[in-house]
Design a protein around this motif. Structure first.
Motif, PDB file in Angstrom:
ATOM      1  N   LEU A 123      -8.196   2.542  -0.481  1.00  0.00           N
ATOM      2  CA  LEU A 123      -8.036   1.529   0.424  1.00  0.00           C
ATOM      3  C   LEU A 123      -8.825   1.412   1.888  1.00  0.00           C
ATOM      4  CD1 LEU A 123      -3.899   1.586   0.387  1.00  0.00           C
ATOM      5  CD2 LEU A 123      -5.590  -0.005  -0.965  1.00  0.00           C
ATOM      6  N   ARG A 124      -9.220   2.629   2.279  1.00  0.00           N
ATOM      7  CA  ARG A 124      -9.942   2.571   3.431  1.00  0.00           C
ATOM      8  C   ARG A 124     -11.576   1.947   3.255  1.00  0.00           C
ATOM      9  NH1 ARG A 124     -10.849   8.404   5.239  1.00  0.00           N
ATOM     10  NH2 ARG A 124      -8.430   8.175   5.282  1.00  0.00           N
ATOM     11  N   LEU A 178      -2.168 -12.874  -0.116  1.00  0.00           N
ATOM     12  CA  LEU A 178      -3.208 -12.249   0.730  1.00  0.00           C
ATOM     13  C   LEU A 178      -4.440 -13.264   0.517  1.00  0.00           C
ATOM     14  CD1 LEU A 178      -4.665 -10.089   2.629  1.00  0.00           C
ATOM     15  CD2 LEU A 178      -4.914  -8.641   0.638  1.00  0.00           C
ATOM     16  N   ASN A 183      -3.052 -10.301   8.250  1.00  0.00           N
ATOM     17  CA  ASN A 183      -3.023  -8.767   8.113  1.00  0.00           C
ATOM     18  C   ASN A 183      -1.595  -8.139   7.973  1.00  0.00           C
ATOM     19  OD1 ASN A 183      -5.545  -8.486   9.459  1.00  0.00           O
ATOM     20  ND2 ASN A 183      -4.750  -8.499  11.678  1.00  0.00           N
ATOM     21  N   LYS A 184      -0.683  -9.108   7.991  1.00  0.00           N
ATOM     22  CA  LYS A 184       0.851  -8.656   7.383  1.00  0.00           C
ATOM     23  C   LYS A 184       0.688  -8.733   5.944  1.00  0.00           C
ATOM     24  CE  LYS A 184       5.340 -10.205   7.233  1.00  0.00           C
ATOM     25  NZ  LYS A 184       6.375 -11.451   7.583  1.00  0.00           N
ATOM     26  N   ARG A 185      -0.010  -9.718   5.191  1.00  0.00           N
ATOM     27  CA  ARG A 185      -0.323  -9.741   3.770  1.00  0.00           C
ATOM     28  C   ARG A 185      -0.922  -8.814   3.346  1.00  0.00           C
ATOM     29  NH1 ARG A 185       3.893 -12.192   4.203  1.00  0.00           N
ATOM     30  NH2 ARG A 185       4.001 -14.675   4.397  1.00  0.00           N
ATOM     31  N   ARG A 186      -1.900  -8.171   4.165  1.00  0.00           N
ATOM     32  CA  ARG A 186      -2.812  -7.064   3.741  1.00  0.00           C
ATOM     33  C   ARG A 186      -2.114  -5.790   3.597  1.00  0.00           C
ATOM     34  NH1 ARG A 186      -8.329  -5.632   4.105  1.00  0.00           N
ATOM     35  NH2 ARG A 186      -8.298  -3.173   4.369  1.00  0.00           N
ATOM     36  N   ASP A 187      -1.225  -5.706   4.441  1.00  0.00           N
ATOM     37  CA  ASP A 187      -0.283  -4.448   4.679  1.00  0.00           C
ATOM     38  C   ASP A 187       0.707  -4.380   3.427  1.00  0.00           C
ATOM     39  OD1 ASP A 187      -1.421  -3.478   6.987  1.00  0.00           O
ATOM     40  OD2 ASP A 187       0.327  -4.394   8.268  1.00  0.00           O
ATOM     41  N   GLU A 188       1.106  -5.583   3.037  1.00  0.00           N
ATOM     42  CA  GLU A 188       2.191  -5.804   1.805  1.00  0.00           C
ATOM     43  C   GLU A 188       1.388  -5.276   0.743  1.00  0.00           C
ATOM     44  OE1 GLU A 188       3.290 -10.018   1.984  1.00  0.00           O
ATOM     45  OE2 GLU A 188       4.836  -9.356   3.811  1.00  0.00           O
ATOM     46  N   GLU A 214      -1.380  -3.328   0.456  1.00  0.00           N
ATOM     47  CA  GLU A 214      -1.688  -2.002   0.733  1.00  0.00           C
ATOM     48  C   GLU A 214      -0.357  -0.977   0.294  1.00  0.00           C
ATOM     49  OE1 GLU A 214      -3.186  -0.875   4.383  1.00  0.00           O
ATOM     50  OE2 GLU A 214      -5.261  -1.831   3.836  1.00  0.00           O
ATOM     51  N   ASP A 215       0.967  -1.538   0.648  1.00  0.00           N
ATOM     52  CA  ASP A 215       2.135  -1.026   0.453  1.00  0.00           C
ATOM     53  C   ASP A 215       2.257  -1.057  -1.247  1.00  0.00           C
ATOM     54  OD1 ASP A 215       2.774  -0.450   2.845  1.00  0.00           O
ATOM     55  OD2 ASP A 215       4.143  -2.069   3.235  1.00  0.00           O
ATOM     56  N   ARG A 249       0.474   1.733  -2.648  1.00  0.00           N
ATOM     57  CA  ARG A 249       0.723   3.178  -2.426  1.00  0.00           C
ATOM     58  C   ARG A 249       1.933   3.402  -3.155  1.00  0.00           C
ATOM     59  NH1 ARG A 249      -0.478   1.380   2.899  1.00  0.00           N
ATOM     60  NH2 ARG A 249      -2.024   2.665   3.735  1.00  0.00           N
TER      61      ARG A 249
END
Length: 112
Positions: free
Chosen positions: A11-12, A53, A73-78, A80-81, A84
């Motif tokens: 993800l990085r 996203l 950014n919120k959609r990106r976090d979702e 990425e979750d 994970r």
């Protein structure tokens, strides 16, 4: 002898567009994959998060406003979750089998 493999999330440094592509690749690799059993609607929800996203990223490209950027950014976090969570399911079910892990789109490295 156990290999002690660690799943690489990858993800990085991904741009939002690259993250959408990565998410969709995982979805494609896991659809119908007998090596991993996922909860009902997981892949559907994951696909919806990727679509959200992508839409948010287009809004930022077109408008570039602060509100659009915060939503992206919120959609990106979702997304990425979801990656994970998928890695957790894969790690639990494929227990150090590099071929099975790779079939889901993840790469591995040996644990230190």
């Amino acid at each position: 002898m156990k290999k002690n493999l660690v799943i690489i999330l990858g993800l990085r440094g991904l741009t939002p567009a690259a993250l959408v592509e990565k998410g969709r690749n995982h979805i494609e690799d896991c659809t119908g994959n007998a090596d991993v059993t996922l909860p009902a609607n997981f892949l559907t929800d994951f696909a919806a998060a990727c679509d959200a996203l992508e839409s948010a990223n287009m809004a930022v490209s077109q408008n570039g406003g602060k509100t659009d950027t915060l939503l992206r950014n919120k959609r990106r976090d979702e997304v990425e979750d979801f990656v994970r969570q998928l890695a957790g399911y894969v790690e639990a079910q494929c227990t150090d089998d590099e071929e099975k892990i790779s079939s889901t789109g993840f790469e591995v490295r040996k644990a230190p």
